[in-house]
Design a protein around this motif. Structure first.
Motif, PDB file in Angstrom:
ATOM      1  N   ASN A 119       0.821  -1.228   0.000  1.00 20.00           N
ATOM      2  CA  ASN A 119       0.000   0.000   0.000  1.00 20.00           C
ATOM      3  C   ASN A 119       0.850   1.271   0.000  1.00 20.00           C
ATOM      4  N   ILE A 120       1.816   1.317  -0.898  1.00 19.99           N
ATOM      5  CA  ILE A 120       2.594   2.541  -1.104  1.00 19.99           C
ATOM      6  C   ILE A 120       1.716   3.533  -1.857  1.00 19.99           C
ATOM      7  N   ARG A 121       1.531   4.695  -1.284  1.00 20.51           N
ATOM      8  CA  ARG A 121       0.617   5.677  -1.889  1.00 20.51           C
ATOM      9  C   ARG A 121       1.271   6.348  -3.097  1.00 20.51           C
ATOM     10  N   ASN A 122       0.497   6.474  -4.179  1.00 19.18           N
ATOM     11  CA  ASN A 122       1.012   7.110  -5.392  1.00 19.18           C
ATOM     12  C   ASN A 122      -0.146   7.813  -6.105  1.00 19.18           C
ATOM     13  N   PHE A 123      -0.679   8.846  -5.458  1.00 20.42           N
ATOM     14  CA  PHE A 123      -1.834   9.553  -6.002  1.00 20.42           C
ATOM     15  C   PHE A 123      -1.420  10.414  -7.202  1.00 20.42           C
ATOM     16  N   SER A 124      -2.344  10.572  -8.123  1.00 22.87           N
ATOM     17  CA  SER A 124      -2.191  11.516  -9.227  1.00 22.87           C
ATOM     18  C   SER A 124      -3.016  12.752  -8.891  1.00 22.87           C
ATOM     19  N   TYR A 125      -2.339  13.895  -8.781  1.00 21.77           N
ATOM     20  CA  TYR A 125      -2.999  15.117  -8.313  1.00 21.77           C
ATOM     21  C   TYR A 125      -3.353  16.037  -9.478  1.00 21.77           C
ATOM     22  N   ARG A 126      -4.551  16.592  -9.384  1.00 21.92           N
ATOM     23  CA  ARG A 126      -4.948  17.692 -10.262  1.00 21.92           C
ATOM     24  C   ARG A 126      -4.896  19.008  -9.493  1.00 21.92           C
ATOM     25  N   SER A 127      -5.100  18.914  -8.177  1.00 17.03           N
ATOM     26  CA  SER A 127      -4.903  20.014  -7.239  1.00 17.03           C
ATOM     27  C   SER A 127      -4.719  19.370  -5.877  1.00 17.03           C
ATOM     28  N   VAL A 174       3.349   6.154   3.690  1.00 19.70           N
ATOM     29  CA  VAL A 174       4.434   5.498   2.966  1.00 19.70           C
ATOM     30  C   VAL A 174       4.133   5.700   1.493  1.00 19.70           C
ATOM     31  N   ALA A 175       4.987   6.457   0.796  1.00 20.11           N
ATOM     32  CA  ALA A 175       4.569   6.948  -0.511  1.00 20.11           C
ATOM     33  C   ALA A 175       5.705   7.001  -1.516  1.00 20.11           C
ATOM     34  N   ASP A 176       5.312   6.980  -2.762  1.00 19.93           N
ATOM     35  CA  ASP A 176       6.190   7.306  -3.866  1.00 19.93           C
ATOM     36  C   ASP A 176       6.549   8.791  -3.755  1.00 19.93           C
ATOM     37  N   GLU A 177       7.801   9.134  -4.068  1.00 20.37           N
ATOM     38  CA  GLU A 177       8.196  10.546  -3.986  1.00 20.37           C
ATOM     39  C   GLU A 177       7.357  11.427  -4.899  1.00 20.37           C
ATOM     40  N   ARG A 178       6.887  10.871  -6.016  1.00 16.74           N
ATOM     41  CA  ARG A 178       6.058  11.667  -6.920  1.00 16.74           C
ATOM     42  C   ARG A 178       4.760  12.092  -6.261  1.00 16.74           C
ATOM     43  N   ASP A 179       4.369  11.395  -5.228  1.00 18.06           N
ATOM     44  CA  ASP A 179       3.165  11.754  -4.482  1.00 18.06           C
ATOM     45  C   ASP A 179       3.488  12.841  -3.451  1.00 18.06           C
ATOM     46  N   VAL A 180       4.227  12.492  -2.392  1.00 20.14           N
ATOM     47  CA  VAL A 180       4.382  13.404  -1.261  1.00 20.14           C
ATOM     48  C   VAL A 180       5.213  14.641  -1.579  1.00 20.14           C
TER      49      VAL A 180
END
Length: 338
Positions: free
Chosen positions: A114-122, A200-206
């Motif tokens: 469950n490594i978080r890797n959200f795609s953000y629009r805002s 716990v996340a991908d750097e592209r997320d946090v």
């Protein structure tokens, strides 16, 4: 003034300070709970009044003992109620903290789930996504410290990112686990209002969340390379994984002073004998990078701290990297001069 009388005066003054402190703590604890507004206000007012009467009784020999004994009743009730507040993993969580991470540890191999890797629009508009990944402790090469500022030099959000030889980076941020429609308050963080959560996340997320999307207020984010034996980094990584697994089984409350983003890092770092000593700069989190510089725990390239900080700024590089697959490499590569 006779010694006996002086001792009595000092004792009464100390008792008065204790009652004042208890009154402030108890009144705020009641006011910040989730019970109905009318009941919350009534209970807080009643406890504040009882505390005031106990405080005033210190000036009366006749009523002092009786009033203080009577004060033990509401105080005891408050403490009993306080013990009923228990952390939970079963609440209606906000989407960004809804999924608990955990790790499967097999010798030198660690599978992080469950490594978080959200795609953000805002900042608040995103597409949730998670993945699992294997990490080889033997491939861990270093640890980076990230500090993000939004309200002056004394306050920063601080977290770590672990770097592996195969190009993988895993960021771990100690945060509050908030329920839906719940905002963050430093004051509430003292009163068992949030659970403790490790993102716990991908750097592209946090990182991109802070450098590319947060605008109210905007954040300035810096990345520093920690200077420590590789073995210490591996021990710290394992300590984080064990802590994350423990929270999955036994949730805990976040505390704005004792279990926040920086004290959590320091507590975990004690797994290594050469951890830095505690300092007030750990509580004033914005000064953590400077403190580590003073302790010789940052790679400095021979630069004074002001220049090192200038070079550590991530925002321009993260914004230039955008959605690139090699985001972690690009943010560590200096931008070409315009």
């Amino acid at each position: 003034m006779p010694v006996k009388r002086l001792t009595a005066v000092v004792a009464l003054c100390l008792l008065g300070l204790v009652i004042t402190g208890v009154a402030c703590w108890g009144t705020l604890a009641i006011l910040l709970t989730g019970v109905q507004d009318a009941l919350r206000l009534a209970l807080a007012g009643a406890f504040a009044l009882c505390s005031l009467l106990a405080l005033l009784s210190l000036f009366s020999r006749r009523w002092r003992r009786l009033a203080l004994l009577a004060y033990l009743l509401p105080l005891g009730g408050l403490l009993l109620w306080w013990q009923t507040l228990e952390p939970s993993n079963e609440r209606d969580w906000q989407a960004d903290v809804a999924v608990l991470p955990y790790a499967t540890i097999t010798g030198e191999r660690v599978r992080v789930h469950n490594i978080r890797n959200f795609s953000y629009r805002s900042e608040y508009d995103y597409q949730p996504a998670y993945y699992d990944q294997d990490f080889d402790l033997g491939q861990l090469q270093g640890v980076d410290l990230i500090a993000s500022y939004w309200m002056g030099p004394a306050i920063a959000y601080v977290f770590l990112s672990f770097a592996f030889a195969d190009g993988k980076h895993l960021a771990i941020s100690i945060e509050t686990r908030k329920e839906k429609h719940e905002g963050y308050s430093t004051l509430k963080g003292f009163f068992r209002q949030y659970e403790l959560f490790y993102v716990v996340a991908d750097e592209r997320d946090v990182l991109k969340l802070r450098t590319n999307y947060r605008q109210d207020p905007p954040e300035q984010t810096y990345l520093y390379r920690l200077k420590a034996p590789v073995g210490s980094g591996r021990q710290l990584f394992l300590e984080y994984m064990q802590r994350i697994n423990a929270l999955k089984q036994h949730p805990e409350f976040y505390n704005s002073l004792t279990t926040n983003c920086t004290t959590g890092i320091w507590m975990s770092s004690r797994v290594n004998p050469q951890h830095v000593p505690f300092s007030w700069k750990i509580l004033a989190s914005g000064y953590v990078p400077e403190y580590l510089y003073e302790q010789g725990r940052l790679h400095t390239d021979g630069l004074p701290f002001v220049e090192l900080q200038r070079k550590a700024l991530l925002n321009p590089r993260a914004q230039a990297a955008g959605e690139a697959d090699d985001f972690s490499r690009l943010i560590r590569t200096p931008l070409a001069a315009p």
